[in-house]
Design a protein around this motif. Structure first.
Motif, PDB file in Angstrom:
ATOM      1  N   UNK A  77      -4.508  24.842  -4.553  1.00  9.31           N
ATOM      2  CA  UNK A  77      -3.609  23.767  -4.953  1.00  9.31           C
ATOM      3  C   UNK A  77      -2.821  23.251  -3.756  1.00  9.31           C
ATOM      4  N   UNK A  78      -2.437  24.158  -2.861  1.00  8.18           N
ATOM      5  CA  UNK A  78      -1.736  23.735  -1.641  1.00  8.18           C
ATOM      6  C   UNK A  78      -2.610  22.799  -0.819  1.00  8.18           C
ATOM      7  N   UNK A  79      -3.901  23.120  -0.710  1.00  9.02           N
ATOM      8  CA  UNK A  79      -4.821  22.259   0.037  1.00  9.02           C
ATOM      9  C   UNK A  79      -4.894  20.873  -0.603  1.00  9.02           C
ATOM     10  N   UNK A  80      -4.969  20.824  -1.926  1.00  9.95           N
ATOM     11  CA  UNK A  80      -5.051  19.537  -2.621  1.00  9.95           C
ATOM     12  C   UNK A  80      -3.758  18.729  -2.442  1.00  9.95           C
ATOM     13  N   UNK A  81      -2.619  19.397  -2.538  1.00  8.03           N
ATOM     14  CA  UNK A  81      -1.336  18.708  -2.353  1.00  8.03           C
ATOM     15  C   UNK A  81      -1.178  18.211  -0.914  1.00  8.03           C
ATOM     16  N   UNK A  82      -1.500  19.074   0.049  1.00  2.00           N
ATOM     17  CA  UNK A  82      -1.333  18.708   1.449  1.00  2.00           C
ATOM     18  C   UNK A  82      -2.281  17.581   1.863  1.00  2.00           C
ATOM     19  N   UNK A  83      -3.496  17.599   1.298  1.00  4.13           N
ATOM     20  CA  UNK A  83      -4.453  16.533   1.606  1.00  4.13           C
ATOM     21  C   UNK A  83      -3.942  15.188   1.101  1.00  4.13           C
ATOM     22  N   UNK A  84      -3.285  15.180  -0.056  1.00  4.46           N
ATOM     23  CA  UNK A  84      -2.715  13.931  -0.561  1.00  4.46           C
ATOM     24  C   UNK A  84      -1.603  13.447   0.367  1.00  4.46           C
ATOM     25  N   UNK A  85      -0.787  14.376   0.864  1.00  2.88           N
ATOM     26  CA  UNK A  85       0.233  14.009   1.849  1.00  2.88           C
ATOM     27  C   UNK A  85      -0.413  13.433   3.106  1.00  2.88           C
ATOM     28  N   UNK A  86      -1.509  14.057   3.544  1.00  2.28           N
ATOM     29  CA  UNK A  86      -2.191  13.602   4.756  1.00  2.28           C
ATOM     30  C   UNK A  86      -2.686  12.167   4.627  1.00  2.28           C
ATOM     31  N   UNK A  87      -3.443  11.907   3.577  1.00  4.14           N
ATOM     32  CA  UNK A  87      -4.055  10.582   3.468  1.00  4.14           C
ATOM     33  C   UNK A  87      -3.015   9.496   3.212  1.00  4.14           C
ATOM     34  N   UNK A  88      -1.978   9.811   2.438  1.00  4.52           N
ATOM     35  CA  UNK A  88      -0.935   8.804   2.226  1.00  4.52           C
ATOM     36  C   UNK A  88      -0.160   8.537   3.509  1.00  4.52           C
ATOM     37  N   UNK A  89       0.041   9.566   4.330  1.00  6.01           N
ATOM     38  CA  UNK A  89       0.718   9.355   5.615  1.00  6.01           C
ATOM     39  C   UNK A  89      -0.112   8.458   6.526  1.00  6.01           C
ATOM     40  N   UNK A  90      -1.412   8.714   6.610  1.00  8.75           N
ATOM     41  CA  UNK A  90      -2.283   7.905   7.469  1.00  8.75           C
ATOM     42  C   UNK A  90      -2.307   6.452   6.986  1.00  8.75           C
ATOM     43  N   UNK A  91      -2.418   6.258   5.688  1.00  8.15           N
ATOM     44  CA  UNK A  91      -2.477   4.898   5.160  1.00  8.15           C
ATOM     45  C   UNK A  91      -1.160   4.156   5.365  1.00  8.15           C
ATOM     46  N   UNK A  92      -0.041   4.842   5.182  1.00  8.05           N
ATOM     47  CA  UNK A  92       1.263   4.203   5.389  1.00  8.05           C
ATOM     48  C   UNK A  92       1.467   3.870   6.866  1.00  8.05           C
ATOM     49  N   UNK A  93       1.056   4.769   7.759  1.00  6.18           N
ATOM     50  CA  UNK A  93       1.170   4.476   9.190  1.00  6.18           C
ATOM     51  C   UNK A  93       0.277   3.313   9.587  1.00  6.18           C
ATOM     52  N   UNK A  94      -0.902   3.231   8.997  1.00  4.39           N
ATOM     53  CA  UNK A  94      -1.799   2.107   9.295  1.00  4.39           C
ATOM     54  C   UNK A  94      -1.158   0.786   8.883  1.00  4.39           C
ATOM     55  N   UNK A  95      -0.584   0.752   7.689  1.00  9.23           N
ATOM     56  CA  UNK A  95       0.065  -0.475   7.229  1.00  9.23           C
ATOM     57  C   UNK A  95       1.274  -0.818   8.096  1.00  9.23           C
ATOM     58  N   UNK A  96       1.994   0.208   8.559  1.00  7.76           N
ATOM     59  CA  UNK A  96       3.128  -0.012   9.455  1.00  7.76           C
ATOM     60  C   UNK A  96       2.666  -0.696  10.742  1.00  7.76           C
ATOM     61  N   UNK A  97       1.517  -0.265  11.247  1.00  9.06           N
ATOM     62  CA  UNK A  97       0.978  -0.868  12.469  1.00  9.06           C
ATOM     63  C   UNK A  97       0.638  -2.335  12.254  1.00  9.06           C
ATOM     64  N   UNK A  98       0.056  -2.658  11.104  1.00 13.45           N
ATOM     65  CA  UNK A  98      -0.261  -4.053  10.804  1.00 13.45           C
ATOM     66  C   UNK A  98       1.013  -4.871  10.656  1.00 13.45           C
ATOM     67  N   UNK A  99       1.981  -4.341   9.896  1.00 10.32           N
ATOM     68  CA  UNK A  99       3.217  -5.078   9.631  1.00 10.32           C
ATOM     69  C   UNK A  99       4.007  -5.345  10.900  1.00 10.32           C
ATOM     70  N   UNK A 100       3.981  -4.397  11.847  1.00 13.09           N
ATOM     71  CA  UNK A 100       4.783  -4.531  13.064  1.00 13.09           C
ATOM     72  C   UNK A 100       4.003  -5.180  14.201  1.00 13.09           C
ATOM     73  N   UNK A 101       2.805  -5.632  13.937  1.00 13.00           N
ATOM     74  CA  UNK A 101       2.020  -6.329  14.950  1.00 13.00           C
ATOM     75  C   UNK A 101       1.490  -5.446  16.069  1.00 13.00           C
ATOM     76  N   UNK A 102       1.347  -4.151  15.788  1.00 11.53           N
ATOM     77  CA  UNK A 102       0.836  -3.239  16.820  1.00 11.53           C
ATOM     78  C   UNK A 102      -0.672  -3.368  16.964  1.00 11.53           C
ATOM     79  N   UNK A 103      -1.344  -3.797  15.911  1.00 11.56           N
ATOM     80  CA  UNK A 103      -2.785  -3.989  15.906  1.00 11.56           C
ATOM     81  C   UNK A 103      -3.131  -4.857  14.699  1.00 11.56           C
ATOM     82  N   UNK A 104      -4.174  -5.659  14.823  1.00  8.64           N
ATOM     83  CA  UNK A 104      -4.628  -6.426  13.681  1.00  8.64           C
ATOM     84  C   UNK A 104      -5.727  -5.650  12.961  1.00  8.64           C
ATOM     85  N   UNK A 105      -6.006  -6.050  11.740  1.00  3.57           N
ATOM     86  CA  UNK A 105      -7.076  -5.375  11.008  1.00  3.57           C
ATOM     87  C   UNK A 105      -8.414  -5.562  11.706  1.00  3.57           C
TER      88      UNK A 105
END
Length: 352
Positions: A77-105
């Motif tokens: 269960x810890x692996x499943x919970x931590x994996x959800x944290x991982x993927x949501x962190x990566x996706x949120x950071x990716x969107x942050x990069x787009x929003x702040x003009x650090x990289x385009x899609x």
């Protein structure tokens, strides 16, 4: 989960390429971020990474880890919970990069394509790559998304998680060391040593019974490791010296009467770390701590930033402190978006 381990587990995701041989589309999701699907196939990639990380920390090489305890909960269960944290962190950071003009899609897609080509070359061609991707249970479109997320998220890491962006003072580092690191020594009663002792006892018994004129000698059964460990604790309760018992019983070649270990989460098997963390300074475990190595009797010792180990590990401490601070920043970004989690779909996600 320890913040550095969470970030490190996400970083373990290997940038590999996609190919056109797979068919079908990924439609199942494990949740959403502001309405954007978190595809189950993408999540399973991070889930497998977490499973491997936790398995290594627990020190086991088979599926028994799934039933073990990790971070106060069932390890699977810890692996499943931590994996959800991982993927949501990566996706949120990716969107942050787009929003702040650090990289385009489009730029993120181009970087992902370049990483695919490099990986195919390094693996020796498309067939080897196809086989590797198949073994991981991943499809073309899932890897395309993952690589794109990672390319964009890396720009956010560089911009907001660097040494220039997050300054760690000497005071911060010293406080972090004293709060997150432990010093302990232990007595290990090894399972392997008990097995060796049993074999030697049986061999000796056979030799003494070869003379028919002598009375057969009854085999002497070696004590179980758990029994030896309990005897050591009883001796400590009776006032025995811990260091003297290390000299007599300890099976760990890295532990002597005068040495100790300084460590933080993830550097020792989890059961050892958690047991040491729960102890008061100068106290020892009242029950043996079982790991894949055997049974441990652990004593926690004082630790201060004035100790020599702090200077020896200072650069690593600073890096870990900075990583934790950055995880806090990412968590604050995540709190500003709407994250929905589908627990039933997460439970169905495949680990292997």
């Amino acid at each position: 989960m320890n913040k550095r381990l969470l970030a490190a587990a996400a970083a373990l995701c290997v940038c590999v390429a996609a190919f056109s041989g797979c068919v079908g589309r990924d439609v199942s999701s494990v949740g959403t971020i502001n309405g954007t699907k978190i595809y189950r196939a993408d999540y399973e990639y991070y889930l497998r990474t977490q499973a491997t990380t936790i398995q290594n920390i627990l020190g086991v090489s088979d599926d028994s880890w799934r039933e073990m305890e990790y971070e106060g909960k069932n390890a699977e269960q810890a692996a499943r919970d931590n994996a959800f944290d991982d993927i949501t962190s990566v996706m949120v950071k990716a969107q942050k990069a787009y929003d702040d003009g650090l990289i385009t899609e489009a730029e993120a897609e181009a970087e992902a394509s370049a990483n695919r080509r490099t990986t195919i070359e390094q693996m020796g061609g498309i067939e080897a790559y196809r086989q590797a991707l198949s073994q991981m249970g991943l499809r073309d479109e899932a890897f395309e998304r993952i690589l794109k997320y990672q390319a964009a998220a890396a720009k956010t890491d560089e911009q907001y998680g660097s040494a220039e962006a997050i300054v760690v003072s000497d005071e911060d580092a010293a406080a972090y060391f004293e709060e997150n690191y432990l010093r302990a020594k232990h007595i290990l009663v090894s399972n392997e040593e008990a097995a060796d002792t049993d074999s030697e006892a049986e061999l000796f018994t056979d030799e003494t019974a070869t003379d028919a004129s002598e009375e057969p000698t009854e085999p002497t059964e070696a004590p179980l490791p758990i029994d030896v460990a309990n005897e050591i604790i009883a001796a400590l309760d009776g006032g025995a010296d811990f260091n003297a018992l290390i000299a007599e019983y300890n099976s760990d070649p890295g532990q002597s009467e005068t040495s100790s270990y300084v460590f933080t989460e993830g550097q020792m098997v989890d059961a050892f770390y958690q047991a040491a963390k729960e102890l008061e300074v100068n106290a020892y475990t009242k029950e043996p701590v079982e790991t894949s190595y055997g049974y441990h009797i652990i004593m926690r010792l004082p630790l201060s930033a004035s100790d020599s180990e702090y200077e020896e590990q200072k650069e690593t401490v600073i890096q870990n402190c900075r990583a934790d601070k950055f995880v806090d920043i990412v968590d604050s970004w995540k709190s500003e978006v709407q994250i929905e989690r589908d627990d039933s779909s997460i439970a169905k996600a495949k680990i292997n």
